[in-house]
Design an enzyme around this catalytic site. Structure first.
Site, PDB file in Angstrom:
ATOM      1  CG  HIS A   1      11.087 -22.536   4.506  1.00 16.95           C
ATOM      2  ND1 HIS A   1      10.130 -22.169   5.408  1.00 16.95           N
ATOM      3  CD2 HIS A   1      12.231 -22.660   5.202  1.00 16.95           C
ATOM      4  CE1 HIS A   1      10.675 -22.080   6.602  1.00 16.95           C
ATOM      5  NE2 HIS A   1      11.951 -22.361   6.510  1.00 16.95           N
TER       6      HIS A   1
ATOM      7  CG  HIS B   1       8.096 -26.151   8.814  1.00 22.09           C
ATOM      8  ND1 HIS B   1       7.826 -25.791   7.517  1.00 22.09           N
ATOM      9  CD2 HIS B   1       8.082 -25.000   9.523  1.00 22.09           C
ATOM     10  CE1 HIS B   1       7.673 -24.479   7.456  1.00 22.09           C
ATOM     11  NE2 HIS B   1       7.812 -23.970   8.665  1.00 22.09           N
TER      12      HIS B   1
ATOM     13  CE  LYS C   1       5.625 -20.852   9.042  1.00 23.11           C
ATOM     14  NZ  LYS C   1       6.433 -21.554   9.984  1.00 23.11           N
TER      15      LYS C   1
ATOM     16  NE  ARG D   1      -1.693  -1.583   3.521  1.00 25.99           N
ATOM     17  CZ  ARG D   1      -1.982  -1.826   4.783  1.00 25.99           C
ATOM     18  NH1 ARG D   1      -3.215  -1.727   5.203  1.00 25.99           N
ATOM     19  NH2 ARG D   1      -1.045  -2.173   5.648  1.00 25.99           N
TER      20      ARG D   1
ATOM     21  CE  LYS E   1      15.113 -25.739   6.558  1.00 29.90           C
ATOM     22  NZ  LYS E   1      16.088 -24.667   6.683  1.00 29.90           N
TER      23      LYS E   1
ATOM     24  CD  GLU F   1      12.390 -21.328  15.528  1.00 32.67           C
ATOM     25  OE1 GLU F   1      12.544 -20.247  14.965  1.00 32.67           O
ATOM     26  OE2 GLU F   1      11.286 -21.779  15.849  1.00 32.67           O
TER      27      GLU F   1
HETATM   28  P1  NAP Z   1       4.895  -8.087   7.226  1.00 33.60           P
HETATM   29  O1  NAP Z   1       6.323  -7.817   7.506  1.00 33.60           O
HETATM   30  O2  NAP Z   1       3.860  -7.521   8.133  1.00 33.60           O
HETATM   31  O3  NAP Z   1       4.617  -7.568   5.746  1.00 33.60           O
HETATM   32  C1  NAP Z   1       3.334  -7.494   5.203  1.00 33.60           C
HETATM   33  C2  NAP Z   1       3.440  -6.921   3.804  1.00 33.60           C
HETATM   34  O4  NAP Z   1       2.123  -6.882   3.246  1.00 33.60           O
HETATM   35  C3  NAP Z   1       3.986  -5.504   3.733  1.00 33.60           C
HETATM   36  O5  NAP Z   1       4.690  -5.360   2.532  1.00 33.60           O
HETATM   37  C4  NAP Z   1       2.722  -4.666   3.717  1.00 33.60           C
HETATM   38  O6  NAP Z   1       2.990  -3.416   3.157  1.00 33.60           O
HETATM   39  C5  NAP Z   1       1.818  -5.532   2.857  1.00 33.60           C
HETATM   40  N1  NAP Z   1       0.390  -5.329   3.100  1.00 33.60           N
HETATM   41  C6  NAP Z   1      -0.254  -5.369   4.294  1.00 33.60           C
HETATM   42  N2  NAP Z   1      -1.567  -5.136   4.113  1.00 33.60           N
HETATM   43  C7  NAP Z   1      -1.759  -4.964   2.776  1.00 33.60           C
HETATM   44  C8  NAP Z   1      -2.887  -4.698   1.979  1.00 33.60           C
HETATM   45  N3  NAP Z   1      -4.110  -4.545   2.493  1.00 33.60           N
HETATM   46  N4  NAP Z   1      -2.718  -4.589   0.642  1.00 33.60           N
HETATM   47  C9  NAP Z   1      -1.493  -4.725   0.082  1.00 33.60           C
HETATM   48  N5  NAP Z   1      -0.380  -4.985   0.798  1.00 33.60           N
HETATM   49  C10 NAP Z   1      -0.513  -5.103   2.132  1.00 33.60           C
HETATM   50  O7  NAP Z   1       4.590  -9.651   7.150  1.00 33.60           O
HETATM   51  P2  NAP Z   1       5.618 -10.844   6.857  1.00 33.60           P
HETATM   52  O8  NAP Z   1       6.278 -11.233   8.126  1.00 33.60           O
HETATM   53  O9  NAP Z   1       6.448 -10.504   5.684  1.00 33.60           O
HETATM   54  O10 NAP Z   1       4.631 -12.055   6.512  1.00 33.60           O
HETATM   55  C11 NAP Z   1       3.976 -12.170   5.260  1.00 33.60           C
HETATM   56  C12 NAP Z   1       3.382 -13.573   5.123  1.00 33.60           C
HETATM   57  O11 NAP Z   1       4.402 -14.551   5.160  1.00 33.60           O
HETATM   58  C13 NAP Z   1       2.425 -13.952   6.246  1.00 33.60           C
HETATM   59  O12 NAP Z   1       1.456 -14.810   5.702  1.00 33.60           O
HETATM   60  C14 NAP Z   1       3.294 -14.726   7.203  1.00 33.60           C
HETATM   61  O13 NAP Z   1       2.549 -15.598   8.010  1.00 33.60           O
HETATM   62  C15 NAP Z   1       4.158 -15.479   6.214  1.00 33.60           C
HETATM   63  N6  NAP Z   1       5.455 -15.907   6.758  1.00 33.60           N
HETATM   64  C16 NAP Z   1       6.349 -14.989   7.226  1.00 33.60           C
HETATM   65  C17 NAP Z   1       7.575 -15.427   7.690  1.00 33.60           C
HETATM   66  C18 NAP Z   1       8.617 -14.453   8.178  1.00 33.60           C
HETATM   67  O14 NAP Z   1       9.697 -14.922   8.535  1.00 33.60           O
HETATM   68  N7  NAP Z   1       8.365 -13.169   8.195  1.00 33.60           N
HETATM   69  C19 NAP Z   1       7.890 -16.795   7.692  1.00 33.60           C
HETATM   70  C20 NAP Z   1       6.959 -17.698   7.184  1.00 33.60           C
HETATM   71  C21 NAP Z   1       5.751 -17.232   6.715  1.00 33.60           C
HETATM   72  P3  NAP Z   1       2.029  -2.124   3.435  1.00 33.60           P
HETATM   73  O15 NAP Z   1       1.736  -2.110   4.893  1.00 33.60           O
HETATM   74  O16 NAP Z   1       2.840  -0.962   2.937  1.00 33.60           O
HETATM   75  O17 NAP Z   1       0.820  -2.353   2.600  1.00 33.60           O
END
Ligand code: NAP
Length: 489
Positions: A172, A234, A142, A43, A176, A210
């Site tokens: 993921h 996993h 996930k 956004r 691995k 972890e």
């Molecule tokens: P995050 O850091 O909160 O990032 C969310 C992203 O989505 C940001 O780029 C945000 O940008 C965007 N976003 C949020 N609301 C939006 C909307 N309404 N329209 C368009 N874009 C939007 O989250 P994350 O940790 O990267 O996680 C993302 C996904 O990956 C989740 O499903 C999480 O469960 C999964 N996941 C994450 C990890 C990890 O290590 N982080 C590991 C495994 C899985 P804006 O706010 O600028 O829109």
């Protein structure tokens, strides 16, 4: 083959920590097909140049060889674009459709690296905007739901918009290198197959430990917990990779059919098994890497009376001819003594002992997943020194020795990381390492009684001090079968 890879959540944590570095490595290795675009979506009001500058700034913090030099980044940056859109606003999808129409690429990958709450709306709206063409693939991160019912509801919505062959559910761990090597070891070599069964294997242990706590993700973790975050996906996928029958070929459905059979064969929970064979824990204050660290309930975003589990140990059994009676122990947790993920296959002891052997030593195959990856085969050998010889009594004592397969040494820098492999597979349309909806639902179905048991269990998780291997009940659980966790053996 031209491709457009749309990274919804292109400014988020996952995109930055995992996806962008993996895409850059694929680019550097020359494995990213020519003529591609990577389109970040969020956004935030960024243009292409501002997005490139943001990614460049982040790469500047990367240490060592993974950091691009200026010339490399300039070439990589030419692939990067940005589209501002809010996934919850139907009118914004036209902007993405316009950007995609400019190129009309052979393959369009829609990677939902954004909050799971947006998955269903996004899929519905992508379909409504006509972005679910046969050239489209959608990637889901996930967690897909928080129980069986919610998982089924998400899968049903996604399948209304996309065909199952277009849906890439990421786990993921399947990308691995050690997991690839487990498949290679089992199905590309004849050596272990005759031994890979109940007659020769005493137990199998899967540990994903972890040393970190929940860091900044306390609020997310509160609604998730270790069972949903690590076991449902996993750990059970690793269990499938160890326990599945040889597939008829290396095709995606042949592999996934065999994994599904393992999940269906998991012994159902009885009330006794729920109380004896599952241990949940929660870390309290302790020390990690020489520092004092707070307990889970004192982490930011966490309820001071939280009953969310940060540790699970459980004992599973697979009711089929190959595995009947062999316990599979799964253990995962945060703030444990080490960052260490491995699978240990403990073979049966010799039927009759003519040598003395150290306590706990025996034949085992260890598949190391992290921090190092590789295979170790543990054997017993005659290793007497002159001093031992002088003290030798009636029986000869054997010493444990280990055959180490160090894949880094053999394949070095040419090796492909998990996200890199998985992203390349999505672009190429290879589904082998992705999870089919029926597998995922079966995993939730098996876990559902545990979730329900905990809901009615007033005792809550057992405390364990940060920096240890979890509650003592986890050791007691395995000791009741006459076994011990790898580090205790
Ligand atoms: P995050 O850091 O909160 O990032 C969310 C992203 O989505 C940001 O780029 C945000 O940008 C965007 N976003 C949020 N609301 C939006 C909307 N309404 N329209 C368009 N874009 C939007 O989250 P994350 O940790 O990267 O996680 C993302 C996904 O990956 C989740 O499903 C999480 O469960 C999964 N996941 C994450 C990890 C990890 O290590 N982080 C590991 C495994 C899985 P804006 O706010 O600028 O829109």
């Amino acid at each position: 083959m031209s491709f457009d890879l749309v990274l919804f959540g292109g400014t988020g944590d996952l995109a930055w920590r995992k996806l962008m570095p993996a895409l850059f490595q694929a680019f550097r290795h020359g494995s990213l097909p020519e003529g591609g675009r990577i389109i970040g979506v969020a956004r935030d009001d960024l243009g292409d140049d501002a997005y490139r500058a943001l990614i460049q700034e982040r790469f500047e913090g990367v240490e060592g060889a993974k950091r691009p030099n200026a010339e490399e980044f300039a070439r990589f940056a030419a692939l990067l674009h940005f589209v501002r859109m809010d996934l919850s606003k139907p009118e914004d999808y036209a902007r993405l459709a316009k950007a995609l129409a400019e190129r009309d690429a052979d393959t369009v990958v829609l990677y939902l690296a954004t909050a799971p709450g947006l998955f269903t709306t996004a899929c519905e709206q992508l379909a409504a905007a006509g972005l679910n063409t046969p050239r489209t693939r959608v990637v889901l991160e996930k967690p897909l739901g928080h129980d069986l019912e919610s998982n089924r509801a998400i899968n049903a919505t996604v399948r209304r918009a996309f065909d199952e062959r277009q849906i890439f559910r990421i786990d993921h761990y399947l990308g691995k290198p050690s997991v690839q090597n487990l498949f290679a070891l089992r199905f590309g070599n004849a050596l272990f197959e005759p031994l890979w069964r109940r007659e020769h294997i005493a137990n199998i242990q899967i540990t994903i430990a972890e040393d970190l706590g929940v860091e900044k993700r306390g609020a997310f973790y509160e609604t998730t917990g270790a069972l949903r975050d690590m076991v449902q996906n996993h750990a059970l996928q690793l269990l499938c990779a160890v326990a599945m029958e040889p597939p008829i070929d290396a095709g995606a459905d042949a592999i996934r059919d065999e994994k599904l059979k393992v999940l269906r064969s998991l012994k159902r929970w009885t009330p006794e098994a729920l109380s004896q064979h599952v241990v949940r824990g929660q870390y309290t204050a302790g020390s990690a890497a020489g520092h004092r660290v707070p307990g889970y309930r004192d982490e930011s975003g966490v309820d001071a009376r939280s009953t969310t589990e940060t540790f699970v140990a459980l004992r599973a059994e697979i009711a089929n001819w190959r595995w009947a009676g062999v316990p599979f122990y799964i253990r995962t947790g945060k703030r444990l003594a080490a960052r260490d993920a491995h699978i240990v296959v403990n073979f049966q002891p010799t039927p009759h002992a003519i040598f003395r052997t150290p306590v706990g030593a025996g034949n085992k195959l260890v598949i190391n997943l992290q921090p190092r990856d590789g295979l170790e085969l543990h054997l017993l050998a005659e290793g007497q020194t002159a001093r031992d010889e002088a003290r030798r009594g009636a029986a000869q004592t054997l010493a444990p020795v280990q055959l180490d397969l160090d894949f880094d040494k053999r394949f070095g820098s040419e090796r492909v990381g998990a996200y890199e492999r998985l992203l390349l597979d999505v672009i190429a349309g290879r589904l082998n390492l992705f999870v089919r909806s029926d597998e995922q639902e079966e995993a939730w179905r098996w876990m559902q009684p545990v979730l329900e048991h905990w809901r009615g269990d007033a005792q809550g998780p057992r405390p364990y001090a940060a920096g240890t291997w979890g509650p003592s009940a986890a050791s007691a659980m395995i000791a009741r079968d006459g076994f011990a966790w790898a580090e205790e053996a």
